[in-house]
Write an enzyme that holds these catalytic residues in place. Structure first.
Site, PDB file in Angstrom:
ATOM      1  N   THR A  99       0.782  -1.178   0.028  1.00 17.10           N
ATOM      2  CA  THR A  99      -0.071  -0.136  -0.032  1.00 17.10           C
ATOM      3  C   THR A  99       0.895   1.174  -0.014  1.00 17.10           C
ATOM      4  O   THR A  99       2.124   1.139   0.776  1.00 17.10           O
ATOM      5  CB  THR A  99      -0.804  -0.150   1.307  1.00 17.10           C
ATOM      6  N   VAL A 139     -12.308  -6.088   1.340  1.00 18.07           N
ATOM      7  CA  VAL A 139     -11.850  -4.647   1.286  1.00 18.07           C
ATOM      8  C   VAL A 139     -11.098  -4.264   2.684  1.00 18.07           C
ATOM      9  O   VAL A 139     -11.754  -4.531   3.561  1.00 18.07           O
ATOM     10  CB  VAL A 139     -13.026  -3.670   0.973  1.00 18.07           C
ATOM     11  N   ASP A 167      -8.732  -1.179   4.662  1.00 14.40           N
ATOM     12  CA  ASP A 167      -8.923   0.322   5.231  1.00 14.40           C
ATOM     13  C   ASP A 167      -8.551   1.127   3.933  1.00 14.40           C
ATOM     14  O   ASP A 167      -9.145   2.347   4.278  1.00 14.40           O
ATOM     15  CB  ASP A 167      -7.974   0.330   6.370  1.00 14.40           C
ATOM     16  N   THR A 226      -0.596   2.302   5.996  1.00  7.64           N
ATOM     17  CA  THR A 226      -0.346   1.086   5.368  1.00  7.64           C
ATOM     18  C   THR A 226      -0.061  -0.141   6.406  1.00  7.64           C
ATOM     19  O   THR A 226      -0.064   0.170   7.511  1.00  7.64           O
ATOM     20  CB  THR A 226       0.739   1.200   4.437  1.00  7.64           C
ATOM     21  N   GLY A 270      -4.839  -3.840   7.222  1.00  6.44           N
ATOM     22  CA  GLY A 270      -6.036  -2.998   7.107  1.00  6.44           C
ATOM     23  C   GLY A 270      -7.079  -3.322   7.810  1.00  6.44           C
ATOM     24  O   GLY A 270      -7.787  -2.573   8.594  1.00  6.44           O
TER      25      GLY A 270
HETATM   26  N1  GLY Z   1      -3.779  -1.582   4.289  1.00  6.32           N
HETATM   27  C1  GLY Z   1      -4.073  -2.150   3.084  1.00  6.32           C
HETATM   28  C2  GLY Z   1      -4.724  -3.231   3.208  1.00  6.32           C
HETATM   29  O1  GLY Z   1      -5.008  -3.875   4.161  1.00  6.32           O
HETATM   30  O2  GLY Z   1      -5.799  -3.622   2.339  1.00  6.32           O
END
Ligand code: GLY
Length: 261
Positions: free
Chosen positions: A109, A138, A140, A160, A163
């Site tokens: 990310t 999905v 964060d 990052t 999530g």
């Molecule tokens: N931080 C990115 C995800 O977990 O998709």
């Protein structure tokens, strides 16, 4: 693929989630912001929108390496006796230890926040999502307040790393609210990281020392141009570009050991 963008001066925002086949999801998120009355498009609808906006849709974004690594992960998962979460943790750790997976690139990310000479603030977070996720998952990055939050008067924050943990604690909003109350970006982000640690009680997410067994990083910028990178554990870095040029700086860790992923 998930991405979000927020523009401080106009209070506009756009995001996409579970978008497949477009290698620049942040640009699709910006198009959602600029061309629609909506804030978040997902899945097939997001892809149809991207196609209508002229983005190229690729049927497979895998590289040869990522496909090979994924097939190896799948092979090991199929033979695993544990439940999916525990098996994923073990298999991923094993593949990291064997050098098949780079531990810095399990998530992939990017969060980028900016402020210009007029004090205008904006931010973007974009990701392919955590590796080995269930279809439709999905994290964060596309969720305002979690993977990204911008308040044009106060500052910006993004994340990052794992999530799910950030989504649970809605950390970017918390960081911006901490800065609104006068905290320096570093203190604001450390406090949010502490909240994530406190919320991590599921034993599948704890190491042998009872500490989170995942990585998480926050990036924060305030309206005075002060900034910070904060991580769960030592070893993370963040990039900054100021009038002094570009630099890579170590993030401030909340916890001091990283012995046991
Ligand atoms: N931080 C990115 C995800 O977990 O998709």
């Amino acid at each position: 693929l998930d991405a979000s963008v927020m523009h401080g001066p106009t209070r506009r925002a756009g995001a996409v989630a579970a978008l497949e086949g477009v290698c620049t999801p942040s640009l699709v998120a910006r198009a959602v912001m600029e061309k629609t009355p909506h804030h978040l498009l997902v899945g097939r609808g997001a892809q149809d929108f991207a196609r209508a906006q002229g983005f190229e849709i690729d049927t497979d974004l895998n590289s040869e390496h990522s496909r090979k690594t994924w097939l190896e992960w799948k092979r090991r998962m199929a033979a695993a006796p544990e439940d999916r979460t525990a098996a994923n943790q073990r298999v991923t750790n094993e593949m990291v230890a064997e050098g098949l997976i780079d531990p810095q690139h399990i998530y992939g990310t990017i969060n980028c926040n900016g402020i210009n000479a007029r004090g205008e603030i904006c931010g973007v977070t974009t990701t392919s999502g955590t590796a080995w996720k269930l279809p439709g998952r999905v994290g964060d990055s596309s969720i305002f307040g979690a993977g990204l939050y911008v308040d044009g008067e106060v500052g910006a924050a993004g994340s990052t790393g794992r999530g799910e943990s950030n989504l649970f604690s809605v950390s970017s909003f918390l960081i911006v609210e901490n800065m609104r109350r006068g905290m320096h970006p570093k203190d604001a982000a450390l406090e949010a990281m502490r909240r994530v640690q406190q919320n991590t009680v599921d034993t599948s997410l704890l190491n042998a020392r009872g500490l989170p067994n995942f990585g998480l990083n926050f990036y924060a910028l305030n309206a005075r141009g002060e900034y910070a990178g904060v991580s769960m554990y030592p070893g993370a870095h963040f990039a900054v570009c100021t009038e002094n040029g570009a630099e890579t700086l170590p993030s401030e860790p909340l916890l001091d050991d990283w012995h046991d992923l």
